[in-house]
Write an enzyme that holds these catalytic residues in place. Structure first.
Site, short mmCIF file in Angstrom:
data_model
loop_
_atom_site.label_atom_id
_atom_site.label_comp_id
_atom_site.label_asym_id
_atom_site.label_seq_id
_atom_site.Cartn_x
_atom_site.Cartn_y
_atom_site.Cartn_z
N LYS A 93 0.86 -1.19 0.00
CA LYS A 93 0.00 0.00 0.00
C LYS A 93 0.90 1.24 0.00
O LYS A 93 1.40 1.67 1.03
CB LYS A 93 -0.90 -0.01 1.24
CG LYS A 93 -1.57 1.31 1.60
CD LYS A 93 -2.47 1.84 0.50
CE LYS A 93 -3.10 3.18 0.94
NZ LYS A 93 -2.13 4.30 0.96
N GLU A 99 8.61 1.43 11.60
CA GLU A 99 9.60 2.51 11.53
C GLU A 99 8.81 3.80 11.62
O GLU A 99 8.17 4.22 10.66
CB GLU A 99 10.41 2.41 10.23
CG GLU A 99 11.69 3.22 10.27
CD GLU A 99 11.55 4.56 9.60
OE1 GLU A 99 11.42 5.57 10.33
OE2 GLU A 99 11.55 4.61 8.36
N CYS A 135 12.44 11.05 8.36
CA CYS A 135 12.37 10.62 9.76
C CYS A 135 13.74 10.67 10.43
O CYS A 135 13.82 10.70 11.66
CB CYS A 135 11.80 9.20 9.84
SG CYS A 135 12.68 8.01 8.81
N GLU A 186 8.37 16.48 15.86
CA GLU A 186 9.14 16.32 14.64
C GLU A 186 8.75 17.44 13.67
O GLU A 186 7.58 17.59 13.32
CB GLU A 186 8.84 14.95 14.03
CG GLU A 186 9.73 14.55 12.89
CD GLU A 186 9.52 13.11 12.48
OE1 GLU A 186 10.45 12.51 11.94
OE2 GLU A 186 8.40 12.57 12.71
#
Length: 486
Positions: free
Chosen positions: A183, A259, A293, A390
């Site tokens: 996906k 992750e 990330c 973040e």
């Protein structure tokens, strides 16, 4: 090689890839893919339904037994052929990544080669899967262990590295003998579709890889996760979504690789090579416009060098040309969409409202596209949101520290633990810092840690499991033990 944008986009499959065939969504719906540098539609792809998702899992489950029985060398050779095909078509793949994601073309080309390297690495790992044979300690029998494929997998990939994150999951699954449903992110499905078509060209049998694109991740993910035939889920994305998927997966006790988010500290000690630290800070912060990330999120510099480091970093970021990624010399492309740019702007405005100083940048330029000017801030309060969250954008807040102990305390003061960066010369200090950082990865005197031969992953809220390295294929294998009487 000159590649025509319109011809390239038109050549990319826009359907769902199920059972070795491209097909339209059963509901007949489509979803637009937008160029973030212009905000205009680039293409459209099929908008899968829940029925399409189940059909994709049907195909994966149907192919599992024969694929698991395929010789490892044969699986590896398919991956190797795809590695070669991707390198032959770097220009096309790179342009496609730039068009749908926005990153400069040179960075996109680097991503293509990085993605291809996962196929080469796991082509070699496929033939190295092994168990062991040993005597029982009491001499009464033998101990035999073997590794077998986990089974059908669901692989959910993000928009920021559409090729690399796909290859990092697909490569080990193929090598281990697992079939899968992929996906890709709604925002960046085109490069993934082209890569999958190259896998088919390389000889991958029907049903091993199936792809479903959709405007609603939950619509297509839930019925697959709830199906007992699925045995593994691998997800790269936000911690919030990752936690929800872990909960959903509990019913079937799926094998998980997660992750998730990061809040990477970048430490510059008093004895650091400052020129090197600034050079690598640009890489750690500005790769992919900060939409990574592993992007450095919090810059801590010793009080004796903090001001100079901040000024040098601001000068370096201010000198980076901004524009559409296809333009010559551009170093900074757009952010992925208006929502992401708005989040970055909100974090900067809040920090400035709390007293932060802007050394460069600070807002969006007057032009089309989802651009945000590279920004360096000092005097940022540790109560500011950007210190906890973040950023996922081209913003670098710089904070001073006094002692090594304070630096480690600040670096570890977060729920996240994906990667950390440290710059110093003293060997003892380097070892203490590497050992003391609470993260799954550390860049010591370097701002780029990603490598197909290394285990990529984090601790705490940054996830579980590892991708890449010898550890990467283990995520797709079960260990079976047989006790043998003699």
């Amino acid at each position: 090689m000159s590649v025509d944008e319109k011809e390239l986009v038109a050549s990319v499959p826009d359907g769902l890839f199920i059972g070795g065939e491209w097909r339209e969504a059963s509901g007949g719906e489509w979803v637009d893919v937008v160029d973030p540098a212009t905000t205009r539609p680039l293409a459209r792809v099929a908008d899968a339904t829940a029925d399409d998702a189940v059909a994709a899992l049907d195909a994966a489950a149907g192919a599992q037994a024969s694929w698991a029985a395929t010789p490892p060398r044969q699986r590896g050779e398919i991956l190797r052929r795809c590695f070669e095909l991707m390198n032959e078509r770097v220009d096309e793949l790179a342009l496609l990544v730039t068009l749908e994601m926005g990153k400069p073309i040179a960075e996109a080309a680097a991503e293509v080669k990085y993605a291809a390297e996962f196929f080469r690495w796991f082509a070699e790992e496929a033939v190295r899967v092994s168990g062991r044979w040993s005597d029982e300690p009491n001499g009464a029998g033998r101990l035999l262990t073997m590794k077998q494929p986990v089974g059908p997998c669901l692989l959910i990939t993000p928009w920021n590295f559409p090729l690399a994150m796909g290859a990092r999951k697909i490569g080990p699954a193929i090598a281990a003998g697992c079939t899968m449903v992929v996906k890709p992110a709604q925002l960046t499905p085109l490069s993934n579709n082209l890569m999958v078509s190259l896998l088919a060209e390389a000889g991958l049998p029907a049903g091993v890889v199936n792809v479903i694109t959709s405007s609603s991740a939950s619509r297509v993910v839930k019925p697959i996760i709830g199906d007992r035939r699925l045995r593994k889920l691998s997800f790269t994305g936000s911690t919030e979504v990752g936690k929800a998927l872990v909960e959903q997966s509990a019913g079937n006790l799926l094998r998980l690789s997660m992750e998730l988010g990061g809040n990477a500290p970048f430490l510059v000690f008093a004895d650091a090579d400052l020129e090197l630290a600034v050079e690598q800070a640009v890489i750690a912060k500005m790769r992919n416009m900060g939409e990574s990330c592993v992007a450095a999120n919090r810059f801590y510099a010793h009080e004796s060098v903090a001001e100079e480091f901040a000024q040098r970093l601001a000068a370096a970021l201010a000198a980076m040309p901004l524009g559409r990624g296809t333009e010559a010399g551009v170093k900074v492309g757009p952010l992925i969409d208006e929502k992401q740019r708005g989040k970055v702007a909100e974090l900067v405005d809040e920090a400035v409202g709390r007293g932060a100083d802007v050394l460069t940048g600070g807002g969006a330029p007057e032009r089309d596209g989802y651009f945000f000017t590279p920004t360096v801030l000092t005097g940022v309060s540790t109560d500011a949101a950007m210190h906890r969250e973040e950023i996922f954008g081209p913003v670098a807040p710089v904070y001073p520290f006094r002692t090594d102990e304070e630096a480690l305390r600040l670096a570890n003061d977060t729920e996240y633990g994906l990667v950390a960066y440290a710059f110093a010369r003293d060997l003892n200090r380097c070892l203490r810092v590497v050992e003391g950082l609470e993260s799954g990865m550390v860049g010591l005197n370097k701002g780029l840690v990603s490598n197909p031969a290394a285990p990529f992953g984090g601790v705490k809220w940054s996830g579980m499991g590892r991708e890449g390295g010898p550890e990467g294929i283990e995520e797709y294998l079960n260990t079976k033990y047989a006790g043998i009487a003699t």
